[in-house]
Motif scaffolding. Structure first.
Motif, PDB file in Angstrom:
ATOM      1  N   GLU A   1      37.685  46.752  -1.855  1.00 60.55           N
ATOM      2  CA  GLU A   1      38.877  47.596  -1.761  1.00 60.55           C
ATOM      3  C   GLU A   1      38.660  48.917  -2.495  1.00 60.55           C
ATOM      4  O   GLU A   1      39.021  49.987  -1.991  1.00 60.55           O
ATOM      5  N   PHE A   2      38.037  48.848  -3.672  1.00 59.41           N
ATOM      6  CA  PHE A   2      37.760  50.068  -4.434  1.00 59.41           C
ATOM      7  C   PHE A   2      36.784  50.969  -3.667  1.00 59.41           C
ATOM      8  O   PHE A   2      36.983  52.178  -3.587  1.00 59.41           O
ATOM      9  N   LEU A   3      35.739  50.356  -3.090  1.00 58.71           N
ATOM     10  CA  LEU A   3      34.761  51.144  -2.333  1.00 58.71           C
ATOM     11  C   LEU A   3      35.430  51.824  -1.151  1.00 58.71           C
ATOM     12  O   LEU A   3      35.208  53.014  -0.898  1.00 58.71           O
ATOM     13  N   SER A   4      36.255  51.101  -0.421  1.00 59.66           N
ATOM     14  CA  SER A   4      36.954  51.674   0.735  1.00 59.66           C
ATOM     15  C   SER A   4      37.820  52.859   0.308  1.00 59.66           C
ATOM     16  O   SER A   4      37.792  53.920   0.932  1.00 59.66           O
ATOM     17  N   LYS A   5      38.565  52.672  -0.754  1.00 57.36           N
ATOM     18  CA  LYS A   5      39.427  53.754  -1.264  1.00 57.36           C
ATOM     19  C   LYS A   5      38.581  54.954  -1.693  1.00 57.36           C
ATOM     20  O   LYS A   5      38.906  56.100  -1.369  1.00 57.36           O
ATOM     21  N   MET A   6      37.492  54.684  -2.393  1.00 61.72           N
ATOM     22  CA  MET A   6      36.615  55.753  -2.871  1.00 61.72           C
ATOM     23  C   MET A   6      36.023  56.547  -1.718  1.00 61.72           C
ATOM     24  O   MET A   6      35.975  57.784  -1.744  1.00 61.72           O
ATOM     25  N   LEU A   7      35.602  55.846  -0.663  1.00 57.04           N
ATOM     26  CA  LEU A   7      34.970  56.528   0.478  1.00 57.04           C
ATOM     27  C   LEU A   7      35.985  57.293   1.318  1.00 57.04           C
ATOM     28  O   LEU A   7      35.598  58.217   2.042  1.00 57.04           O
ATOM     29  N   ASN A   8      37.240  56.920   1.234  1.00 55.32           N
ATOM     30  CA  ASN A   8      38.278  57.603   2.022  1.00 55.32           C
ATOM     31  C   ASN A   8      38.955  58.744   1.265  1.00 55.32           C
ATOM     32  O   ASN A   8      39.817  59.417   1.827  1.00 55.32           O
ATOM     33  N   GLU A   9      38.571  58.945  -0.001  1.00 58.23           N
ATOM     34  CA  GLU A   9      39.141  60.053  -0.763  1.00 58.23           C
ATOM     35  C   GLU A   9      38.586  61.370  -0.234  1.00 58.23           C
ATOM     36  O   GLU A   9      37.409  61.443   0.105  1.00 58.23           O
ATOM     37  N   PRO A  10      39.411  62.408  -0.200  1.00 60.10           N
ATOM     38  CA  PRO A  10      38.897  63.715   0.223  1.00 60.10           C
ATOM     39  C   PRO A  10      37.841  64.196  -0.784  1.00 60.10           C
ATOM     40  O   PRO A  10      37.957  63.964  -1.975  1.00 60.10           O
ATOM     41  N   ALA A  11      36.848  64.887  -0.266  1.00 65.98           N
ATOM     42  CA  ALA A  11      35.734  65.362  -1.109  1.00 65.98           C
ATOM     43  C   ALA A  11      36.143  66.459  -2.045  1.00 65.98           C
ATOM     44  O   ALA A  11      37.036  67.169  -1.938  1.00 65.98           O
TER      45      ALA A  11
ATOM     46  N   CYS B   1      24.817  49.879   8.705  1.00 66.45           N
ATOM     47  CA  CYS B   1      24.757  48.539   9.302  1.00 66.45           C
ATOM     48  C   CYS B   1      25.145  47.400   8.355  1.00 66.45           C
ATOM     49  O   CYS B   1      25.353  46.286   8.814  1.00 66.45           O
ATOM     50  N   LEU B   2      25.262  47.665   7.070  1.00 66.48           N
ATOM     51  CA  LEU B   2      25.641  46.595   6.145  1.00 66.48           C
ATOM     52  C   LEU B   2      27.152  46.451   6.064  1.00 66.48           C
ATOM     53  O   LEU B   2      27.868  47.454   6.100  1.00 66.48           O
ATOM     54  N   PRO B   3      27.645  45.233   5.899  1.00 69.86           N
ATOM     55  CA  PRO B   3      29.077  45.062   5.647  1.00 69.86           C
ATOM     56  C   PRO B   3      29.456  45.747   4.333  1.00 69.86           C
ATOM     57  O   PRO B   3      28.716  45.687   3.351  1.00 69.86           O
ATOM     58  N   GLN B   4      30.594  46.391   4.327  1.00 69.56           N
ATOM     59  CA  GLN B   4      31.048  47.123   3.146  1.00 69.56           C
ATOM     60  C   GLN B   4      31.154  46.202   1.933  1.00 69.56           C
ATOM     61  O   GLN B   4      30.917  46.615   0.800  1.00 69.56           O
ATOM     62  N   LYS B   5      31.474  44.946   2.167  1.00 64.50           N
ATOM     63  CA  LYS B   5      31.584  43.971   1.085  1.00 64.50           C
ATOM     64  C   LYS B   5      30.256  43.833   0.340  1.00 64.50           C
ATOM     65  O   LYS B   5      30.220  43.719  -0.890  1.00 64.50           O
ATOM     66  N   GLN B   6      29.129  43.832   1.078  1.00 63.97           N
ATOM     67  CA  GLN B   6      27.823  43.686   0.452  1.00 63.97           C
ATOM     68  C   GLN B   6      27.420  44.955  -0.297  1.00 63.97           C
ATOM     69  O   GLN B   6      26.816  44.886  -1.369  1.00 63.97           O
ATOM     70  N   VAL B   7      27.750  46.113   0.253  1.00 68.34           N
ATOM     71  CA  VAL B   7      27.468  47.375  -0.439  1.00 68.34           C
ATOM     72  C   VAL B   7      28.266  47.428  -1.736  1.00 68.34           C
ATOM     73  O   VAL B   7      27.742  47.794  -2.797  1.00 68.34           O
ATOM     74  N   ALA B   8      29.544  47.052  -1.678  1.00 66.70           N
ATOM     75  CA  ALA B   8      30.387  47.037  -2.873  1.00 66.70           C
ATOM     76  C   ALA B   8      29.790  46.109  -3.930  1.00 66.70           C
ATOM     77  O   ALA B   8      29.731  46.471  -5.118  1.00 66.70           O
ATOM     78  N   SER B   9      29.324  44.941  -3.519  1.00 67.89           N
ATOM     79  CA  SER B   9      28.726  43.994  -4.450  1.00 67.89           C
ATOM     80  C   SER B   9      27.491  44.598  -5.107  1.00 67.89           C
ATOM     81  O   SER B   9      27.283  44.445  -6.310  1.00 67.89           O
ATOM     82  N   TYR B  10      26.682  45.304  -4.340  1.00 68.41           N
ATOM     83  CA  TYR B  10      25.464  45.921  -4.878  1.00 68.41           C
ATOM     84  C   TYR B  10      25.788  46.971  -5.939  1.00 68.41           C
ATOM     85  O   TYR B  10      25.121  47.045  -6.971  1.00 68.41           O
ATOM     86  N   ILE B  11      26.815  47.795  -5.697  1.00 73.16           N
ATOM     87  CA  ILE B  11      27.115  48.865  -6.669  1.00 73.16           C
ATOM     88  C   ILE B  11      28.084  48.409  -7.757  1.00 73.16           C
ATOM     89  O   ILE B  11      28.388  49.166  -8.676  1.00 73.16           O
ATOM     90  N   GLY B  12      28.577  47.178  -7.658  1.00 71.47           N
ATOM     91  CA  GLY B  12      29.385  46.621  -8.735  1.00 71.47           C
ATOM     92  C   GLY B  12      30.861  46.975  -8.695  1.00 71.47           C
ATOM     93  O   GLY B  12      31.484  47.122  -9.744  1.00 71.47           O
ATOM     94  N   VAL B  13      31.412  47.098  -7.488  1.00 70.69           N
ATOM     95  CA  VAL B  13      32.847  47.361  -7.343  1.00 70.69           C
ATOM     96  C   VAL B  13      33.420  46.400  -6.315  1.00 70.69           C
ATOM     97  O   VAL B  13      32.677  45.722  -5.606  1.00 70.69           O
ATOM     98  N   THR B  14      34.737  46.359  -6.215  1.00 73.09           N
ATOM     99  CA  THR B  14      35.359  45.523  -5.189  1.00 73.09           C
ATOM    100  C   THR B  14      35.287  46.247  -3.848  1.00 73.09           C
ATOM    101  O   THR B  14      35.207  47.486  -3.795  1.00 73.09           O
TER     102      THR B  14
END
Length: 191
Positions: A181-191, A166-179
């Motif tokens: 765009e970086f979070l989106s790319k990281m989450l879309n990488e194959p496992a 339920c949180l905007p990805q922007k706020q999650v990225a801010s919490y973990i200290g990344v942009t």
């Protein structure tokens, strides 16, 4: 009774008599906060701690470049506040706003001192909260200094499982200290 969640939170750590509960409840103040509205802003002296009954709040700072750095999210059952401002009664360094329409219970610092004197068990309760918060912040700081972003994200998911979707990805990225765009790319990488 809006204070039921709060009393259950307290009962997880200490036992209060009915009289002690009634005394404590007599000091509580209730406030509704609309989404994106502030409980406190940087520069304001925080006069109270807030316990979230509904919704979600977050605390964050804004750096000189205008980037937000999320310190904490507070879903229902969590406490939030700018502790330095509350303890020292000086202008705060954090913004605290509502991620969603929220309702909080406020406990004024001045009332808390009276409560500690009348019901010492509640001072123990707040000491336990402070110790747990300090341990959590130490763990997070070490993680931010030494863990890769993927592990910081996994730690976030463990700490806030109800907020992941339920949180905007922007706020999650801010919490973990990344942009974002970086979070989106990281989450879309194959496992």
């Amino acid at each position: 009774m809006k204070e039921t969640l709060l009393l259950k939170n307290i009962a997880m750590h200490i036992s209060l008599t009915a009289e002690e509960e009634a005394y404590f409840v007599s000091f509580l103040q209730y406030k509704k906060i609309k989404k994106k509205h502030f409980l406190y802003q940087e520069g304001e002296v925080n006069k109270s701690r807030a316990f979230v009954v509904e919704g979600c709040l977050r605390s964050y700072s804004v750096d000189r470049n205008g980037f937000e750095h999320v310190l904490q999210f507070a879903p229902p059952g969590w406490w939030i506040g700018d502790m330095q401002s509350i303890i020292k009664q000086e202008p705060g360094t954090l913004y605290i706003d509502a991620v969603d329409d929220s309702e909080v219970i406020l406990l004024l610092k001045t009332d808390l001192e009276k409560i500690y004197t009348a019901v010492p068990k509640l001072e123990r309760f707040f000491r336990i909260l402070a110790e747990n918060a300090l341990a959590t912040y130490q763990h997070r700081l070490i993680g931010n200094l030494s863990l890769p972003a993927k592990e910081r994200y996994e730690n976030f998911c463990r700490l806030y499982p109800s907020l992941i979707q339920c949180l905007p990805q922007k706020q999650v990225a801010s919490y973990i200290g990344v942009t974002p765009e970086f979070l989106s790319k990281m989450l879309n990488e194959p496992a």
